[in-house]
Motif scaffolding. Structure first.
Motif: not given
Ligand SMILES: Cc1ncc(COP(=O)(O)O)c(C=O)c1O
Length: 447
Positions: A133, A170, A200, A204
């Motif tokens: 990510k 994201i 986050m 995540e």
């Protein structure tokens, strides 16, 4: 061969080539025939002051002689060999980059745009961390290809939703102390926007990197409070997440330092840049990494490359640009110029009710327009930009063009970033044209 008339140039340009980031209908570009120092000239001989250095990239001014000579000499000596060979120009540039980049960034991958530099950064981060990510922020632009547009927070991404972009990106709230996306007020906020990034990451898992423009460029010249970048550095270190600083626009003395991160003493794991690296005279991008990142690839396959990577013709003008920036002491000059223009722009805010905020660092300034200073409501929205609704900021810059000054606008603000060789008298000229044109916006302010 008979030269094309200006009418033919415009007709063919608009009929047979794409105008970027716009609806094609109604595109009526000025035919530019020359550019020198802080001005460019159209086919009727009219001169324009370049108050945004084109796309915030012609930092040394148009037709810098040293840069041109470097291109000419390199074209004569060795225009191209593939990236697998060593070249003098590659080594000379690497030596200089080590001198000017934040300490520790000393391994380089050369691309031909900022977009490609960010693509390289994402691939390197994913390969090196083994994670997927990427955290970006809403008010951001990182390039136009499938990966870099996926990491772009602004509406240029929307047309690619959801299929035309890489998965795994994201978005965090941007730092914007004028209009905080999470409705906080600095300094009482405790920099909640950066703390939320940690939240986050923790929730995540699988986060490879955080990418950010240290000072957001096109999306509003958003300058973080002093705590933001050092705290983000701590958060990234704590969680083993790489920090990617996108300095495509903010690099090369624009903010009063060689790179914007230098304003806060922060060294990212990866720094990407382009634009001013060659004074925009030749396309070149750079993805610079630390030894720690680079060492991973000693024993792992570096699965990345381009035919034009480390293209000798692109590297020579970068050497010349760095030497020129040193010779002209350009970072210090950006600070002086900022101190000159700042009070003038703030005086415009006093005079024009349509100005909501003026902000800047070095010679990088944003002026945000609002319908109403209390509610901070903009004249136009990102949706207007995409749908082709005429924007008030474009009316203002249109009037300025009539008066011989070019300045970049985006949605509801302006980006003022002229070549750093600009004279004070030229700044006065640009500010006067802005002052005059702002009456258009003032007329639309809510009573
Ligand atoms: C912050 C930032 N990143 C990336 C890019 C993309 O660079 P390029 O247009 O050279 O591909 C830009 C271009 O404006 C930019 O401003």
């Amino acid at each position: 061969m008979q030269p094309l008339s200006s009418a033919e140039v415009k007709r063919i340009t608009t009929k047979n080539t794409y105008g970027t980031w716009r609806r094609q209908k109604g595109w009526n570009p000025v035919h530019v025939v020359d550019a020198e120092d802080c001005h460019f000239t159209d086919s009727d001989g009219k001169k324009y002051l370049d108050f945004s250095a084109q796309l915030m990239c012609v930092t040394l001014g148009h037709k810098n002689k040293a840069v041109i000579t470097a291109i000419q000499n390199q074209a004569r000596d060795l225009a191209y060999v593939g990236p697998a060979w060593a070249t003098t120009v590659r080594a000379e540039l690497a030596k200089r980059l080590i001198e000017v980049l934040p300490k520790g960034l000393d391994k380089f991958f050369f691309t031909t745009s900022g977009t490609e530099a960010n693509e390289a950064a994402f691939k390197i981060a994913r390969m090196m961390t083994g994670k997927t990510k990427i955290i970006s922020r809403y008010r951001s632009y990182h390039g136009s290809t499938m990966g870099s547009i996926a990491a772009t927070g602004d509406p240029r991404r929307w047309a690619m939703e959801p299929a035309g972009k890489i998965p795994g990106v994201i978005f965090a709230p941007e730092v914007n102390c004028y209009k905080c996306p999470i409705l906080h007020t600095y300094p009482g906020c405790g920099i909640a926007c950066v703390e939320y990034v940690e939240h986050m990451i923790a929730n995540e898992s699988d986060v490879a990197a955080v990418i950010l423009e240290p000072v957001v460029g096109t999306n509003g010249v958003l300058i973080p409070p002093k705590e933001y970048l050092p705290r983000l550095r701590q958060i990234c270190d704590k969680h083993g997440v790489l920090m990617i600083a996108d300095e495509v626009m903010t690099g090369w003395c624009r903010t009063g330092k060689w790179f914007a991160v230098d304003n806060w003493g922060v060294v990212p794991d990866i720094l990407t840049t382009a634009k001013g690296i060659t004074n925009a005279a030749i396309p070149l991008g750079l993805c610079a990494t630390t030894e720690k990142v680079a060492s991973y690839f000693e024993d792992h396959f570096f699965s990345h490359g381009h035919t034009y990577e480390a293209h000798p013709l692109t590297l020579a003008p970068a050497i010349a640009s760095i030497d020129e920036m040193k010779r002209l002491n350009l970072a210090a000059r950006a600070v002086e110029l900022g101190a000159y223009i700042g009070p003038k722009l703030n005086a415009l805010k006093e005079k024009h009710p349509s100005i909501g905020e003026v902000r800047g660092i070095g010679m990088f300034w944003g002026v945000e327009l609002v319908k109403n200073r209390k509610t901070k409501e903009p004249f136009n929205t990102m949706k207007d930009k995409v749908s082709g609704t005429p924007l008030l900021v474009d009316k203002v810059t249109g009037r300025m063009m009539t008066n011989g000054v070019y300045m970049q606008a985006w949605v509801s603000h302006f980006v003022i970033a002229p070549p750093l060789i600009i004279r004070e008298s030229e700044i006065d000229e640009g500010v006067a044209a802005f002052d005059e044109a702002l009456s258009i916006a003032d007329a639309e302010v809510e009573a």
